[in-house]
Structures are given as C-alpha cells and as structure tokens.
Design an enzyme around this catalytic site. Structure first.
Site, PDB file in Angstrom:
ATOM      1  N   SER A  11     -29.816  16.936 -54.346  1.00  0.00           N
ATOM      2  CA  SER A  11     -29.077  15.731 -53.959  1.00  0.00           C
ATOM      3  C   SER A  11     -29.772  14.951 -52.851  1.00  0.00           C
ATOM      4  CB  SER A  11     -27.664  16.113 -53.508  1.00  0.00           C
ATOM      5  OG  SER A  11     -27.707  16.935 -52.348  1.00  0.00           O
ATOM      6  N   ASP A  15     -35.101  25.038 -57.791  1.00  0.00           N
ATOM      7  CA  ASP A  15     -34.723  24.241 -56.625  1.00  0.00           C
ATOM      8  C   ASP A  15     -33.737  24.993 -55.741  1.00  0.00           C
ATOM      9  OD1 ASP A  15     -34.778  21.792 -55.100  1.00  0.00           O
ATOM     10  OD2 ASP A  15     -32.778  21.330 -55.860  1.00  0.00           O
ATOM     11  N   GLU A  37     -31.445  31.614 -49.701  1.00  0.00           N
ATOM     12  CA  GLU A  37     -32.301  30.548 -49.191  1.00  0.00           C
ATOM     13  C   GLU A  37     -31.923  30.201 -47.745  1.00  0.00           C
ATOM     14  OE1 GLU A  37     -30.390  26.429 -50.776  1.00  0.00           O
ATOM     15  OE2 GLU A  37     -31.238  27.688 -52.375  1.00  0.00           O
ATOM     16  N   HIS A  76     -34.567  22.999 -52.453  1.00  0.00           N
ATOM     17  CA  HIS A  76     -33.177  22.541 -52.606  1.00  0.00           C
ATOM     18  C   HIS A  76     -33.058  21.030 -52.366  1.00  0.00           C
ATOM     19  CE1 HIS A  76     -28.789  24.148 -52.458  1.00  0.00           C
ATOM     20  NE2 HIS A  76     -28.845  22.979 -53.062  1.00  0.00           N
ATOM     21  N   THR A 114     -31.185  24.571 -61.056  1.00  0.00           N
ATOM     22  CA  THR A 114     -30.765  23.630 -60.011  1.00  0.00           C
ATOM     23  C   THR A 114     -29.307  23.878 -59.634  1.00  0.00           C
ATOM     24  OG1 THR A 114     -30.198  21.983 -61.703  1.00  0.00           O
ATOM     25  CG2 THR A 114     -32.378  21.801 -60.686  1.00  0.00           C
ATOM     26  N   ALA A 115     -28.749  25.026 -60.022  1.00  0.00           N
ATOM     27  CA  ALA A 115     -27.322  25.309 -59.786  1.00  0.00           C
ATOM     28  C   ALA A 115     -27.148  26.121 -58.513  1.00  0.00           C
ATOM     29  CB  ALA A 115     -26.730  26.024 -60.997  1.00  0.00           C
ATOM     30  N   ARG A 116     -27.185  27.429 -58.613  1.00  0.00           N
ATOM     31  CA  ARG A 116     -27.079  28.319 -57.465  1.00  0.00           C
ATOM     32  C   ARG A 116     -28.055  29.477 -57.653  1.00  0.00           C
ATOM     33  NH1 ARG A 116     -25.123  24.802 -55.041  1.00  0.00           N
ATOM     34  NH2 ARG A 116     -23.126  24.706 -53.916  1.00  0.00           N
ATOM     35  N   ILE A 123     -23.380  17.391 -64.635  1.00  0.00           N
ATOM     36  CA  ILE A 123     -24.828  17.457 -64.444  1.00  0.00           C
ATOM     37  C   ILE A 123     -25.516  17.907 -65.723  1.00  0.00           C
ATOM     38  CG2 ILE A 123     -26.692  18.550 -63.145  1.00  0.00           C
ATOM     39  CD1 ILE A 123     -24.722  18.721 -60.757  1.00  0.00           C
TER      40      ILE A 123
END
Length: 321
Positions: A289, A263, A268, A286, A237-239, A159
């Site tokens: 994907s 994101d 969350e 999130h 956008t990872a964790r 990514i």
C-alpha cells in the site's frame, strides 16, 4: 465541548496528521518508534481511543490492561489479525479497519512480483549492481513468459479480483479458490476450484490474497507446494504466516519452484536470512500500500470511522469476531 483524545501509535502521512490535529486531541509519534506493550498501556491513560497499525500487537493480555476510557481502536490497515477483536469486544471496544482504499496499490505490487519473479528480475538486478553482466547472450538469463500461464488466486476478494483483472491483460488464465464461489458476472470466466488443493495442482503461478486465520496459516506448506506443477512460481502480498518459510525455501532450492515473489514475511522485518541468498527470490519490503495516495486514503478512512464513532454513528468499517 472537548475533542476526543487519541493515541496515534505511528507517524502518519502529513495530510492525515493535519486532519488529526484539526479534529482531535491526538498524541502522535513523531519519532515513529514501535511502542512496547507497557508504553501503549501507559500512554492510553485518559485517552478515548487508539489509531493503530499492523506493527502494534494488541493481544488479549494488552487489551485487558487498557484503561476503561478506551472505546475504539481504528486500525490503519485492511487486515486486523494484529488485534484480538474478541477480547476488544469483551471490553466494549470497537475495532475498525480500512478496506477498499488499498486494493489497486496492492494488486499492482502483486503483478510486479509476478512479473519480477517470472522474468528473473532479482538475478538481473544483482548482475548489474555487482558488475557481473559482461555481454548479451542468446541463452543468457533465460526466464519464462506469463502469457498463457495459469494464475491461481487464493482468496478472490477485492484484491484478488483486481489482480485477476490485471492478469487477463497479460494473457494469463485465471483460476481461483475462495470460501464461496463468485457469481458469473464477477468471475469473468475465471475457473473456480472448490478446494485449495485443487487450485495448487492447476497453478503455474500461485498468488496469495486470503486473510490470515487459523485455517490459512501455513496453508502454503510442504504438502501443498508439492501439488504445484514443477517450475511453478509463488507470490505473496497477503500475510507472511500463510507461508511455511522452511517449505518454500526448500522447494526453491530443490528446483521444484522456479521463483518466488514476496512482499510480506513471517516475523517481518526479521525475515528468514536465507531469502537474501536466493537469486530467484524477488523480494520487496512490504510495499503493498506504499503510495502517497493510498496511505493518505487509508488514514482518511480510519479517521472517517473515528468521526462516525464519536458522533454516535455506526462506523462504516467496524469489524467483529
């Protein structure tokens, strides 16, 4: 011959569930509620495996309570920090994930966050929705270009490399930190930094793409944020647990950071409520994907791993502790 029996913990795309119904004796989750640990354990009785998602927290305690019939956990995700892989291995349970297939969709979202944060999209959208935009002004709602900015990428895997490819098209200068330096043919001129601290100091825009591990949790904290140039932008956008919320929000409120684009979040969907009050926070729920094509591909990849396992073949995407 009887078909393998699976517990599918969440509602999956229709095309994926159609293949599940064709090839497996699958208990699905039509109402799409997150199953509590006791429910997971109870429903696992008589099952051969799980098809799980990141919303399912499969820790050592839960894994230790599973019936001996469970032999595989196929995760509908590339990340697998929601599964205690070591505990699963101790029980003889295989764990698989779904790499590769969500690279482009997640990289697109990262670029959307970079552009949205840099160009003040959150404040602009709020002005329209709240009917506060009265006229165009030469100095109104000024933001910043991404062209010529130094983009620092933490984690130059699939990514991260896809984000770098997109960033070059927008005229950004790519810098990165990774556990190992890429070869020259893969770097494409990106500047390698041996430490995360060095990368922070050289990043006008910081984009996070590393895995969540004990070493990376809260990597973005008060100390490392202070290394960023004044007016920097942070994108994740990872964790969510890679970022210290308190430190990030404080730096944004103090003006050290220009903007953020997120994101993913700690805990969350129960995010820190202060994020909702910040006009220079460009926030998504999130969506990394979340395209039909990508979610179908993730489901099919998970099923490919299950197919291999139950056919006696080594699953393509087996992960190990």
């Amino acid at each position: 011959m009887s078909r393998p029996s699976l517990l599918v913990t969440r509602k999956l795309p229709n095309a994926v569930e159609a293949r599940l119904a064709r090839d497996y004796d699958a208990e699905t989750n039509a109402i799409d509620t997150i199953l509590k640990p006791d429910d997971l354990v109870a429903r696992a009785k008589g099952k051969d495996g799980f098809l799980v998602t990141p919303a399912d927290r499969l820790d050592a305690d839960l894994i230790g309570r599973l019936p001996s019939s469970i032999r595989i956990m196929a995760s509908f995700s590339v990340g697998y920090d929601h599964i205690d892989v070591k505990a699963a291995e101790a029980r003889g349970i295989a764990v698989t994930n779904t790499p590769d297939v969500l690279t482009d969709a997640t990289a697109d979202i990262a670029l959307l966050l970079i552009l949205g944060a840099a160009r003040g999209a959150a404040a602009g959208m709020a002005a329209i929705r709240e009917d506060r935009w009265k006229n165009w002004a030469p100095t109104g709602m000024l933001s910043t270009d991404v062209r010529g900015k130094r983009l620092g990428i933490i984690g130059m895997g699939r990514i991260g490399q896809a984000v770098a490819h997109r960033a070059r098209a927008f005229g950004m200068e790519v810098h990165y930190h990774n556990r190992a330096r890429l070869d020259a043919g893969t770097e494409h001129g990106a500047v390698f930094h041996a430490t995360a601290e060095d990368l922070f100091a050289a990043s006008d825009i910081l984009s996070i793409h590393c895995a969540s591990t004990p070493e990376t949790r809260r990597l973005v904290n008060a100390k490392t944020i202070a290394l960023l140039p004044k007016g920097a932008i942070v994108v994740n956008t990872a964790r969510g647990d890679i970022v210290d919320d308190e430190a990030l929000i404080s730096a944004l409120q103090a003006g050290h950071l220009r903007a953020i684009g997120l994101d993913v979040y700690a805990n969350e969907p129960n995010i820190d409520p202060r994020y909702r009050t910040l006009e220079n926070a460009f926030l998504l729920p999130h969506l990394g994907s979340a395209t039909v094509e990508t979610r179908n591909a993730m489901g099919f990849r998970a099923l490919d791993n299950l197919d291999d396992f139950f056919a006696g073949r080594e699953p393509r995407d087996r992960v190990r502790s």
